[in-house]
Design an enzyme around this catalytic site. Sequence first.
Site, PDB file in Angstrom:
ATOM      1  N   HIS A  35     -29.518 -20.095  69.094  1.00 44.18           N
ATOM      2  CA  HIS A  35     -30.889 -20.832  69.153  1.00 44.18           C
ATOM      3  C   HIS A  35     -31.452 -20.961  70.723  1.00 44.18           C
ATOM      4  CE1 HIS A  35     -34.054 -23.635  67.886  1.00 44.18           C
ATOM      5  NE2 HIS A  35     -33.966 -23.088  66.813  1.00 44.18           N
ATOM      6  N   ASP A  95     -22.755 -25.930  67.769  1.00 44.15           N
ATOM      7  CA  ASP A  95     -24.174 -26.089  67.394  1.00 44.15           C
ATOM      8  C   ASP A  95     -23.871 -25.950  65.714  1.00 44.15           C
ATOM      9  OD1 ASP A  95     -26.696 -26.103  66.091  1.00 44.15           O
ATOM     10  OD2 ASP A  95     -27.289 -24.389  67.634  1.00 44.15           O
ATOM     11  N   GLN A 106     -26.997 -25.055  61.432  1.00 42.68           N
ATOM     12  CA  GLN A 106     -26.940 -24.436  60.458  1.00 42.68           C
ATOM     13  C   GLN A 106     -25.783 -24.391  59.195  1.00 42.68           C
ATOM     14  OE1 GLN A 106     -29.606 -22.848  58.907  1.00 42.68           O
ATOM     15  NE2 GLN A 106     -31.033 -22.857  60.757  1.00 42.68           N
ATOM     16  N   LYS A 137     -31.937 -30.377  58.019  1.00 41.53           N
ATOM     17  CA  LYS A 137     -31.489 -29.265  57.506  1.00 41.53           C
ATOM     18  C   LYS A 137     -30.404 -29.478  56.391  1.00 41.53           C
ATOM     19  CE  LYS A 137     -32.098 -26.089  61.588  1.00 41.53           C
ATOM     20  NZ  LYS A 137     -33.550 -25.859  61.319  1.00 41.53           N
ATOM     21  N   CYS A 141     -36.877 -18.598  66.912  1.00 36.63           N
ATOM     22  CA  CYS A 141     -36.300 -19.563  68.172  1.00 36.63           C
ATOM     23  C   CYS A 141     -35.071 -18.787  68.612  1.00 36.63           C
ATOM     24  CB  CYS A 141     -36.296 -20.979  67.859  1.00 36.63           C
ATOM     25  SG  CYS A 141     -37.741 -21.702  67.650  1.00 36.63           S
TER      26      CYS A 141
END
Lengths: 153, 422
Positions: free
Chosen positions: B139, B216, B219, B242, B380
């Site tokens: 991202h 990261d 998600q 999220k 993104c």
Amino acid sequence: MDEIRELYQEVILDHNKNPRNFHVMENADAELEGYNPLCGDHYTFYVRYDDSETKRIAEVSFTGNGCAISKASASIMSAFIKGKTKDEAEHYFNLFHDIVVGKKSAADHIEELGKLAAFAGVSEFPMRVKCATLPWHTLHGAITGEDTTISTE
Amino acid sequence: MAREIMESVHATSHVQRSFDPVTVRADFPALHQDVHGKPLVYLDTAASSQKPNAVIDAMTDFYRNDYSNVHRGVHLLSQRATDLYEGARSAVRRFINARNDREIVFTRGTTEAINLVSRSYGRDHIKEGDEIIISAMEHHANIVPWQMIRDMTGANLRIIPMNDDGELLIDEYKKLFNDRTKMVAVVHVSNALGTINPVKEMIEIAHSWDVPVLVDGAQSTPHMSIDVQDLDCDFFAFSAHKMYGPTGIGVLYGKEELLEILPPYQGGGDMILSVTFEKTLYNEIPNKFEAGTPNIAGAVGLKAAIDYLSQFDLDEIARYESELLQSATERVKEFTGLTVVGNAAQKASVLSFLLCAVHPHDIGTIFDQKGVAIRAGHHCAQPVMQRFSIPATARASFAMYNTTDDVDRLIDAIEYVLEVFS
């Protein structure tokens, strides 16, 4: 007719599938990029004027990619604007803008709008106004001597 | 040791409710509304999730009853607010199985967490000619901060390539390491492709070169159980919004010994022990990284989201979502002219696709008129689009509150697009 059919009228789908004047122009008098980075609509517009005193727009062509609304808008604009003076182009730029944001009714201008009237349905889709207006803003920028990429986001 | 035993008892006793998507749906008020005259089908959780009543109520109750600024206050409300804020930190620690609360830094979100690490770590530990490894499916939030450090220091970015299915090439990744490698920053689950990356294996490889790894987890946290000790990641970043929590708050997990050596990211109140015009003594971790009044209500909401999720067996949710994604994928693939972008063997939540020559934004608009909310665009992750030579994709993303009825509506919406564009 539902709102989607209002938006994606036959004429728009046709110009999206078979865009007119969709090519690079050699020896253009003006050339300008239009780019909406968030959605990715990305076009280059080319303008050639005629030799008359008023310098009418002899030809507009474009290349690039984007959604059906932006591509059809570019295609229909390129055909519509041929033979217009810069002042007339300015007039239609403003009129088109007012129609797609819902400020003016297409029904009141139906004759002078011609095929541009197909974009009246865009006013029901505020998120898509920027798609329809990107070609017009870019052409306007090219005609008025802008030299940096145009965006409508 | 006693603490560990307590922890494991605590963790198992949390499962109170068997997972059922229909009753879960009832907990999310925003899902029960009509959009353009059709019942909403929300398939945009990868962008942001909807919120259960538990989160909304916890934040409202906090503002109604317990609100005050945190830390240092001697009055009762400040004590309550502080307890709730620090309680949220403990909840996060349990949720990702960190060793202690000091390893949990509250940030505005994943993006700020990555910026914190890149700035703070980069300032003292990345020099000209050094190398930072990121992947081809990051991202922008895990690309741009590293580019900024690259430009400040004269370091270089090395990119882990991926195959046409959207899987990272681990053999190529291994070849990127050398003595100048200073950091690996990699996404756990790709927001554009849905790929679950083998981060545990990747961390092991990086550690064999003594290189720290930032994961990261924006998600991954909503879709699988996370154990930072098992992964052995050095940093783990994620966002509350999220995973059914509020916007404006996220978490940076960092191993204690690393957080200790990082300089503060921002200066201000709360991150200091003492200030004179000559010298400031910084607070201990994690407060050293939390300058200014924090997002207290956000922390309360995040804790409520964690409590909400922790009622269930997260592995059961992951299995359910995976089956839903798989069945949706099989069904959409039956359409001639539909291409799924991202066909990794291990995927979570995300179904990115192209439909004939119809631009994803047109798909998005037409879906919306059918009440189906998806995302269209580059998500993104423009380098991912460049990798596949496409301008954008349409992306449906699934969560614990989606059902097979939602997949039926997705299929109907695709049929409608094809009808309009026939």
